[in-house]
Design a protein around this motif. Sequence first.
Motif: not given
Length: 133
Positions: A87-92, A95-102
Amino acid sequence: MNPFLFQTFFSPVNSGQPHNYEMLKEEHEVAVLGAPHNPAPRTSTMIHIRSETSVPDHIVWSLFNTLFMNPCCLGFIAFAYSMKSRDGKMVGDLTGAQDYASTAKCLNIWALILGILMTILLIIIPVLIFQAY
């Protein structure tokens, strides 16, 4: 009779000169648009567009751990973080997407390790028990 009217409406068709109304139209366009200016030196503008940064969301790995190796619900929690990363990747929000992925990756590693250990123990313990008899 007005000579201007006579010249405008009764001028020869193939004279090779533009009609007065065409010249008037051009003069009007120049007056409205303004005379051509000598442009200043052009400057270029650089726009940096970020390329598609690859942020792995580990969703397939999380789904596997949710379905097959889910000790202490770690696979399910990893799946939730993977969805947040996507979802973070979709909204751009990279940084948040990388944190959640980690976080999803860490949870997936722990779910896999604990799942493998539990599977080995579930195989070894009955074998040891049946050998004792």
